[in-house]
Design a protein around this motif. Structure first.
Motif, PDB file in Angstrom:
ATOM      1  N   LEU A 117       0.209   6.142  -5.223  1.00  0.00           N
ATOM      2  CA  LEU A 117       0.217   4.679  -5.981  1.00  0.00           C
ATOM      3  C   LEU A 117      -0.882   3.992  -6.148  1.00  0.00           C
ATOM      4  O   LEU A 117      -0.754   2.575  -6.546  1.00  0.00           O
ATOM      5  CB  LEU A 117       1.577   4.015  -6.332  1.00  0.00           C
ATOM      6  N   GLY A 118      -1.579   4.114  -5.091  1.00  0.00           N
ATOM      7  CA  GLY A 118      -2.249   3.480  -4.157  1.00  0.00           C
ATOM      8  C   GLY A 118      -2.733   2.635  -2.997  1.00  0.00           C
ATOM      9  O   GLY A 118      -1.666   2.639  -2.452  1.00  0.00           O
ATOM     10  N   GLU A 119      -3.942   2.208  -2.841  1.00  0.00           N
ATOM     11  CA  GLU A 119      -4.087   2.039  -1.184  1.00  0.00           C
ATOM     12  C   GLU A 119      -3.290   0.174  -1.367  1.00  0.00           C
ATOM     13  O   GLU A 119      -1.905   0.444   0.289  1.00  0.00           O
ATOM     14  CB  GLU A 119      -5.314   1.072  -1.291  1.00  0.00           C
ATOM     15  N   LYS A 120      -2.977  -0.358  -2.167  1.00  0.00           N
ATOM     16  CA  LYS A 120      -2.372  -1.844  -1.991  1.00  0.00           C
ATOM     17  C   LYS A 120      -1.283  -1.397  -1.779  1.00  0.00           C
ATOM     18  O   LYS A 120      -0.535  -1.859  -0.937  1.00  0.00           O
ATOM     19  CB  LYS A 120      -2.706  -2.836  -3.160  1.00  0.00           C
ATOM     20  N   VAL A 121      -0.531  -0.187  -2.590  1.00  0.00           N
ATOM     21  CA  VAL A 121       0.982  -0.175  -2.523  1.00  0.00           C
ATOM     22  C   VAL A 121       0.997   0.424  -0.888  1.00  0.00           C
ATOM     23  O   VAL A 121       1.726  -0.075  -0.577  1.00  0.00           O
ATOM     24  CB  VAL A 121       1.420   1.196  -3.221  1.00  0.00           C
ATOM     25  N   SER A 122       0.660   1.301  -0.505  1.00  0.00           N
ATOM     26  CA  SER A 122       0.936   2.359   0.208  1.00  0.00           C
ATOM     27  C   SER A 122       0.318   0.483   1.763  1.00  0.00           C
ATOM     28  O   SER A 122       1.371   1.242   2.752  1.00  0.00           O
ATOM     29  CB  SER A 122      -0.250   3.628   0.743  1.00  0.00           C
ATOM     30  N   SER A 123      -0.247   0.410   1.740  1.00  0.00           N
ATOM     31  CA  SER A 123      -0.881  -0.828   2.966  1.00  0.00           C
ATOM     32  C   SER A 123       0.578  -1.857   2.773  1.00  0.00           C
ATOM     33  O   SER A 123       0.578  -2.678   3.932  1.00  0.00           O
ATOM     34  CB  SER A 123      -2.553  -1.636   2.698  1.00  0.00           C
ATOM     35  N   THR A 124       1.313  -2.225   1.665  1.00  0.00           N
ATOM     36  CA  THR A 124       2.074  -2.993   1.792  1.00  0.00           C
ATOM     37  C   THR A 124       3.539  -2.556   2.004  1.00  0.00           C
ATOM     38  O   THR A 124       3.776  -2.822   3.073  1.00  0.00           O
ATOM     39  CB  THR A 124       2.215  -3.336   0.450  1.00  0.00           C
ATOM     40  N   ILE A 125       3.519  -0.964   1.843  1.00  0.00           N
ATOM     41  CA  ILE A 125       4.632  -0.814   2.046  1.00  0.00           C
ATOM     42  C   ILE A 125       4.906  -0.926   3.395  1.00  0.00           C
ATOM     43  O   ILE A 125       5.742  -0.539   4.196  1.00  0.00           O
ATOM     44  CB  ILE A 125       5.393   0.981   1.828  1.00  0.00           C
ATOM     45  N   LYS A 126       3.807   0.224   4.005  1.00  0.00           N
ATOM     46  CA  LYS A 126       3.684   0.065   5.832  1.00  0.00           C
ATOM     47  C   LYS A 126       3.247  -1.044   6.572  1.00  0.00           C
ATOM     48  O   LYS A 126       4.144  -0.955   7.541  1.00  0.00           O
ATOM     49  CB  LYS A 126       1.670   0.476   6.379  1.00  0.00           C
ATOM     50  N   TYR A 127       3.358  -2.254   5.686  1.00  0.00           N
ATOM     51  CA  TYR A 127       2.822  -3.770   6.101  1.00  0.00           C
ATOM     52  C   TYR A 127       4.474  -3.881   6.565  1.00  0.00           C
ATOM     53  O   TYR A 127       4.880  -4.409   8.186  1.00  0.00           O
ATOM     54  CB  TYR A 127       2.278  -4.683   6.024  1.00  0.00           C
ATOM     55  N   TYR A 128       5.063  -3.918   6.155  1.00  0.00           N
ATOM     56  CA  TYR A 128       6.194  -4.070   6.117  1.00  0.00           C
ATOM     57  C   TYR A 128       7.332  -3.039   6.713  1.00  0.00           C
ATOM     58  O   TYR A 128       8.794  -3.438   7.864  1.00  0.00           O
ATOM     59  CB  TYR A 128       7.103  -4.248   4.405  1.00  0.00           C
ATOM     60  N   MET A 129       7.298  -1.780   6.915  1.00  0.00           N
ATOM     61  CA  MET A 129       7.744  -1.176   7.993  1.00  0.00           C
ATOM     62  C   MET A 129       7.713  -1.786   9.205  1.00  0.00           C
ATOM     63  O   MET A 129       8.484  -1.480   9.684  1.00  0.00           O
ATOM     64  CB  MET A 129       7.816   0.366   7.668  1.00  0.00           C
ATOM     65  N   GLU A 130       6.841  -1.488   9.529  1.00  0.00           N
ATOM     66  CA  GLU A 130       6.043  -1.795  10.763  1.00  0.00           C
ATOM     67  C   GLU A 130       6.261  -3.390  11.167  1.00  0.00           C
ATOM     68  O   GLU A 130       7.654  -3.442  12.211  1.00  0.00           O
ATOM     69  CB  GLU A 130       4.397  -1.474  10.688  1.00  0.00           C
ATOM     70  N   LYS A 131       7.130  -4.025  10.081  1.00  0.00           N
ATOM     71  CA  LYS A 131       6.935  -5.473  10.577  1.00  0.00           C
ATOM     72  C   LYS A 131       8.564  -5.052  10.930  1.00  0.00           C
ATOM     73  O   LYS A 131       9.481  -5.813  12.147  1.00  0.00           O
ATOM     74  CB  LYS A 131       7.529  -6.705   8.899  1.00  0.00           C
ATOM     75  N   TYR A 132       9.261  -4.576   9.851  1.00  0.00           N
ATOM     76  CA  TYR A 132      11.027  -4.372  10.283  1.00  0.00           C
ATOM     77  C   TYR A 132      11.034  -3.790  11.685  1.00  0.00           C
ATOM     78  O   TYR A 132      12.103  -3.418  11.628  1.00  0.00           O
ATOM     79  CB  TYR A 132      11.479  -3.757   9.088  1.00  0.00           C
ATOM     80  N   GLY A 133      10.597  -3.173  12.488  1.00  0.00           N
ATOM     81  CA  GLY A 133      10.369  -2.002  13.338  1.00  0.00           C
ATOM     82  C   GLY A 133      10.553  -0.863  13.160  1.00  0.00           C
ATOM     83  O   GLY A 133      10.904   0.261  13.745  1.00  0.00           O
ATOM     84  N   ILE A 134       9.697  -0.196  11.822  1.00  0.00           N
ATOM     85  CA  ILE A 134      10.138   1.129  11.618  1.00  0.00           C
ATOM     86  C   ILE A 134       8.770   2.377  11.433  1.00  0.00           C
ATOM     87  O   ILE A 134       7.749   2.038  11.085  1.00  0.00           O
ATOM     88  CB  ILE A 134      11.206   1.591  10.222  1.00  0.00           C
ATOM     89  N   LYS A 135       8.639   2.795  13.122  1.00  0.00           N
ATOM     90  CA  LYS A 135       7.262   3.180  13.613  1.00  0.00           C
ATOM     91  C   LYS A 135       7.261   4.253  12.839  1.00  0.00           C
ATOM     92  O   LYS A 135       8.684   5.213  12.263  1.00  0.00           O
ATOM     93  CB  LYS A 135       7.256   3.300  14.706  1.00  0.00           C
ATOM     94  N   GLU A 136       6.179   4.773  12.375  1.00  0.00           N
ATOM     95  CA  GLU A 136       5.944   6.874  12.345  1.00  0.00           C
ATOM     96  C   GLU A 136       6.263   7.264  13.502  1.00  0.00           C
ATOM     97  O   GLU A 136       6.417   7.412  14.511  1.00  0.00           O
ATOM     98  CB  GLU A 136       4.432   6.707  12.293  1.00  0.00           C
ATOM     99  N   THR A 137       7.304   8.708  13.344  1.00  0.00           N
ATOM    100  CA  THR A 137       7.011  10.056  13.907  1.00  0.00           C
ATOM    101  C   THR A 137       6.252  11.513  13.094  1.00  0.00           C
ATOM    102  O   THR A 137       5.883  11.234  12.501  1.00  0.00           O
ATOM    103  CB  THR A 137       8.161  10.183  14.054  1.00  0.00           C
ATOM    104  N   GLU A 138       5.852  11.929  14.228  1.00  0.00           N
ATOM    105  CA  GLU A 138       4.936  13.043  14.207  1.00  0.00           C
ATOM    106  C   GLU A 138       5.928  14.446  14.571  1.00  0.00           C
ATOM    107  O   GLU A 138       5.760  15.239  13.802  1.00  0.00           O
ATOM    108  CB  GLU A 138       4.035  13.692  14.841  1.00  0.00           C
TER     109      GLU A 138
END
Length: 288
Positions: A141-162
């Motif tokens: 959906l675009g870089e602006k969308v993905s960076s915003t989603i990632k920021y708020y997931m990290e902000k609330y402690g939802i980290k990435e997993t492999e």
């Protein structure tokens, strides 16, 4: 000219509210799945009985000749509108399975439906669960969308997993179809109209499905003659604010708008009540 609508989901209902024609479905019920997900954290209603549905089961369809056989009758309408959605049974089973877990490593089988895994991640995190995420952060959906989603997931402690363990499955084509259908720019397949989740390549998104129903109904009535312009619109509820997304990048468009506020979280909760009160009719929310 007479029309027949098959399916009482997001798309079929919105076509019905404009055409006021026969609508056939297996159940006299509208299930608003956005509210269903909310029900994971708040016990709220998510379905509504519909009085205008003819309860019949579709047995066979010929889209080229516009012929339908149900368990009661056969039909040959001038305009056949197929809005049978997709089979979400596997998705609902999986959600009910993982909601009993305290540790979640969540992803989506279909990357285009990653918004569902993201919303579930926020809901489960707000329930105090240990949640990690694997996915594309809606990169399509675009870089602006993905960076915003990632920021708020990290902000609330939802980290990435492999190592995702909790995979939200794709929904399946409905009976009697074995695959989703590739429509033209007017949402036509052979001699029929195909709308909603049955369309191949479209995210299985209720808001988008509603727009397809509205478009086809107005096209049949001669109110529009231009091609359908798909757009992805949703609000992700973080638990603190709403991330309001509008983008047509998936279809090579130029729209990419992201707005975040508490008001948009409240808007999402209003929408969940609105559609049940309005029997699934999109109404003024078309301009959201």
């Amino acid at each position: 000219m007479n029309s027949l609508i098959l399916g009482a989901g997001y798309a079929g209902i919105n076509a019905y509210h404009i055409l006021k024609t026969n609508l056939i479905a297996e159940k006299e019920e509208f299930v608003f799945y956005t509210a269903y997900l909310r029900n994971l954290i708040n016990n709220k209603p998510f379905s509504k009985k519909l009085t205008f549905v003819k309860r019949e089961k579709v047995i066979d369809i010929d889209l080229k000749s516009k012929w339908v056989k149900t368990d009661k009758y056969e039909y040959s309408p001038d305009n056949l509108i197929v809005a049978l959605g997709c089979n979400k049974n596997d998705i609902l089973i999986k959600i009910n399975e993982i909601k009993r877990k305290d540790k979640l490593r969540i992803t989506s089988e279909d990357p285009s439906n990653d918004y569902l895994a993201i919303q579930l991640a926020f809901y489960f995190k707000n329930l105090g669960k240990d949640v990690k995420y694997y996915g594309n952060y809606l990169q399509y959906l675009g870089e602006k969308v993905s960076s915003t989603i990632k920021y708020y997931m990290e902000k609330y402690g939802i980290k990435e997993t492999e190592k995702p363990e909790d995979v939200i499955p794709s929904c399946k084509p409905p009976h009697p179809f074995s695959s989703f259908l590739k429509v033209n720019e007017y949402l036509q397949y052979e001699n029929s109209f195909v709308i909603g989740d049955l369309i191949q390549g479209y995210p299985k998104l209720g808001e988008l499905a509603m727009r397809t129903g509205i478009y086809v109904a107005n096209y049949i009535l001669g109110k529009i003659n231009s091609p359908f312009r798909p757009i992805f619109i949703t609000i992700i509820d973080t638990g603190k604010e709403g991330i309001h997304i509008r983008s047509d990048k998936l279809w090579n468009g130029k729209i990419e708008v992201v707005k975040v506020s508490k008001m948009r979280q409240l808007m999402k909760r209003f929408i969940e009540r609105y559609y049940l009160i309005r029997n699934g009719k999109m109404g003024f929310l078309y301009h959201l």
